[in-house]
Design an enzyme around this catalytic site. Structure first.
Site, PDB file in Angstrom:
ATOM      1  N   SER A  23     -49.742   1.327  46.047  1.00 42.67           N
ATOM      2  CA  SER A  23     -49.899  -0.133  46.110  1.00 42.67           C
ATOM      3  C   SER A  23     -50.964  -0.440  47.153  1.00 42.67           C
ATOM      4  CB  SER A  23     -48.564  -0.747  46.546  1.00 42.67           C
ATOM      5  OG  SER A  23     -48.713  -2.094  46.898  1.00 42.67           O
ATOM      6  N   TYR A  71     -40.775  -0.964  51.561  1.00 46.96           N
ATOM      7  CA  TYR A  71     -41.791  -0.811  50.504  1.00 46.96           C
ATOM      8  C   TYR A  71     -43.100  -0.281  51.086  1.00 46.96           C
ATOM      9  CZ  TYR A  71     -44.432  -2.206  46.279  1.00 46.96           C
ATOM     10  OH  TYR A  71     -45.211  -2.228  45.139  1.00 46.96           O
TER      11      TYR A  71
HETATM   12  P1  NAD Z   1     -41.208  -3.670  36.935  1.00 45.65           P
HETATM   13  O1  NAD Z   1     -40.021  -4.174  37.650  1.00 45.65           O
HETATM   14  O2  NAD Z   1     -41.793  -4.449  35.811  1.00 45.65           O
HETATM   15  O3  NAD Z   1     -40.930  -2.183  36.384  1.00 45.65           O
HETATM   16  C1  NAD Z   1     -40.274  -1.225  37.134  1.00 45.65           C
HETATM   17  C2  NAD Z   1     -39.823  -0.109  36.236  1.00 45.65           C
HETATM   18  O4  NAD Z   1     -39.151   0.880  37.012  1.00 45.65           O
HETATM   19  C3  NAD Z   1     -38.840  -0.549  35.141  1.00 45.65           C
HETATM   20  O5  NAD Z   1     -39.087   0.171  33.966  1.00 45.65           O
HETATM   21  C4  NAD Z   1     -37.492  -0.140  35.742  1.00 45.65           C
HETATM   22  O6  NAD Z   1     -36.492   0.076  34.752  1.00 45.65           O
HETATM   23  C5  NAD Z   1     -37.888   1.143  36.423  1.00 45.65           C
HETATM   24  N1  NAD Z   1     -36.962   1.568  37.467  1.00 45.65           N
HETATM   25  C6  NAD Z   1     -36.484   0.873  38.522  1.00 45.65           C
HETATM   26  N2  NAD Z   1     -35.642   1.624  39.240  1.00 45.65           N
HETATM   27  C7  NAD Z   1     -35.607   2.835  38.636  1.00 45.65           C
HETATM   28  C8  NAD Z   1     -34.924   4.042  38.915  1.00 45.65           C
HETATM   29  N3  NAD Z   1     -34.100   4.157  39.952  1.00 45.65           N
HETATM   30  N4  NAD Z   1     -35.106   5.092  38.085  1.00 45.65           N
HETATM   31  C9  NAD Z   1     -35.925   4.999  37.003  1.00 45.65           C
HETATM   32  N5  NAD Z   1     -36.588   3.866  36.708  1.00 45.65           N
HETATM   33  C10 NAD Z   1     -36.438   2.807  37.508  1.00 45.65           C
HETATM   34  O7  NAD Z   1     -42.279  -3.428  38.105  1.00 45.65           O
HETATM   35  P2  NAD Z   1     -43.861  -3.153  38.083  1.00 45.65           P
HETATM   36  O8  NAD Z   1     -44.481  -4.288  38.787  1.00 45.65           O
HETATM   37  O9  NAD Z   1     -44.348  -2.773  36.753  1.00 45.65           O
HETATM   38  O10 NAD Z   1     -43.913  -1.927  39.088  1.00 45.65           O
HETATM   39  C11 NAD Z   1     -44.262  -0.618  38.706  1.00 45.65           C
HETATM   40  C12 NAD Z   1     -44.815   0.124  39.914  1.00 45.65           C
HETATM   41  O11 NAD Z   1     -46.015  -0.491  40.338  1.00 45.65           O
HETATM   42  C13 NAD Z   1     -43.876   0.128  41.119  1.00 45.65           C
HETATM   43  O12 NAD Z   1     -43.919   1.388  41.757  1.00 45.65           O
HETATM   44  C14 NAD Z   1     -44.478  -0.930  42.008  1.00 45.65           C
HETATM   45  O13 NAD Z   1     -44.172  -0.719  43.363  1.00 45.65           O
HETATM   46  C15 NAD Z   1     -45.944  -0.722  41.723  1.00 45.65           C
HETATM   47  N6  NAD Z   1     -46.781  -1.875  42.080  1.00 45.65           N
HETATM   48  C16 NAD Z   1     -46.595  -3.079  41.474  1.00 45.65           C
HETATM   49  C17 NAD Z   1     -47.420  -4.132  41.833  1.00 45.65           C
HETATM   50  C18 NAD Z   1     -47.293  -5.493  41.210  1.00 45.65           C
HETATM   51  O14 NAD Z   1     -47.977  -6.425  41.664  1.00 45.65           O
HETATM   52  N7  NAD Z   1     -46.484  -5.663  40.170  1.00 45.65           N
HETATM   53  C19 NAD Z   1     -48.397  -3.971  42.811  1.00 45.65           C
HETATM   54  C20 NAD Z   1     -48.548  -2.720  43.399  1.00 45.65           C
HETATM   55  C21 NAD Z   1     -47.739  -1.681  43.028  1.00 45.65           C
END
Ligand code: NAD
Length: 260
Positions: free
Chosen positions: A142, A155
């Site tokens: 991130s 985080y």
């Molecule tokens: P999201 O909530 O849409 O998706 C998260 C996914 O992880 C889902 O499929 C959920 O079922 C799965 N998950 C959660 N806990 C789990 C576990 N214990 N075991 C297996 N699967 C699990 O979130 P997102 O925004 O798509 O995030 C995905 C990644 O991207 C994360 O690592 C997040 O930190 C990172 N990220 C997101 C953003 C953003 O702005 N959305 C920015 C930077 C980084």
């Protein structure tokens, strides 16, 4: 470009992970999905992907924060699809609170899922990848892996740690055709971020649209959310043949967030 390769994307039932799974499937890879959600919805995703892209798609359930489940997930994919070439560690959660009131169980959960989960999966995937001398590992860190924000101690700690793990795995395997890189997204409009927007709107008594503008205005100079597809293109680059000499990097896709 990835025809004949086998890719596992953790947390691919939603958001960025689903975008990456779709992109790798479009490039011809067989896909293992992982993540939580309604069983019927997941089956719809699985069969839909297989049909749309003409690749094999399996669902590999696991709570990635649990070492035994993460290892069993990798083993199940190797058994069902034959081996594992590409591992994308994407599953992640968020929790927001000042340090002194940050619940210990929330800290433990964020570290387990966002940091240890990647270690568990990499640890299980490496023996097969090393034996074949080929692997592509992509860790979804991130902007918070490079800089901090208030109230996100677990985080920010996990995402910084994930960049450290990325570098070590890259170094240990540099002499093979086995790369390990990280992507550092800025704001992407997914359920994870929508929750933070809704909280901000409720707390400030402002509209959801206003909360979105404030969120972007504070951090992301291009004032636009990135899409899961934007992040998936970066993942595709790091899994494809054009990045063979790239290992141990943190690739920012953040609209200028960390250029400030
Ligand atoms: P999201 O909530 O849409 O998706 C998260 C996914 O992880 C889902 O499929 C959920 O079922 C799965 N998950 C959660 N806990 C789990 C576990 N214990 N075991 C297996 N699967 C699990 O979130 P997102 O925004 O798509 O995030 C995905 C990644 O991207 C994360 O690592 C997040 O930190 C990172 N990220 C997101 C953003 C953003 O702005 N959305 C920015 C930077 C980084």
């Amino acid at each position: 470009m990835l025809k004949g390769k086998i890719a596992l994307v953790t947390g691919s039932t939603s958001g960025i992970g689903l975008g990456i799974a779709r992109r790798l499937a479009a490039a011809g890879a067989d896909i293992a999905l992982n993540g939580f959600g309604d069983a019927a919805e997941i089956e719809k995703l699985r069969s839909g992907l297989a049909e749309e892209f003409g690749v094999r798609v399996v669902f590999a359930p696991a709570d990635i924060g649990k070492a035994a489940e993460a290892a069993a997930m990798v083993g199940a994919v190797e058994k069902q699809l034959g081996r594992l070439d590409v591992l994308v560690n994407n599953a992640g959660i968020q929790f927001v609170s000042p340090v002194e009131s940050f619940p210990v169980e929330k800290w433990d959960a964020v570290i387990a899922i966002n940091l240890s989960g990647a270690f568990y999966a990499i640890r299980a995937a490496l023996p097969g990848m090393k034996a074949r001398g080929f692997g592509r590992i992509v860790n979804i860190s991130s902007a918070h892996g490079l800089v901090a924000s208030k109230e996100k101690s677990a985080y920010v700690t996990a995402k910084h740690g994930l960049l450290g793990l990325t570098k070590v795995v890259a170094l240990e395997n540099a002499e093979l055709d086995l790369t390990c890189n990280a992507i550092c997204p800025g704001w992407v409009l997914t359920p994870l971020v929508q929750e933070q927007i809704d909280e901000r709107a409720a707390k400030g008594g402002i509209s959801v649209e206003q909360a979105k503008r404030e969120l972007l205005g504070e951090k992301q100079p291009n004032l636009r959310f990135a899409t899961p597809e934007d992040i998936a293109e970066a993942a595709m680059y790091l899994c494809g043949p054009g990045s063979r000499a790239v290992t141990g990097i943190a690739l920012s896709v953040d609209g200028g967030w960390t250029a400030q």
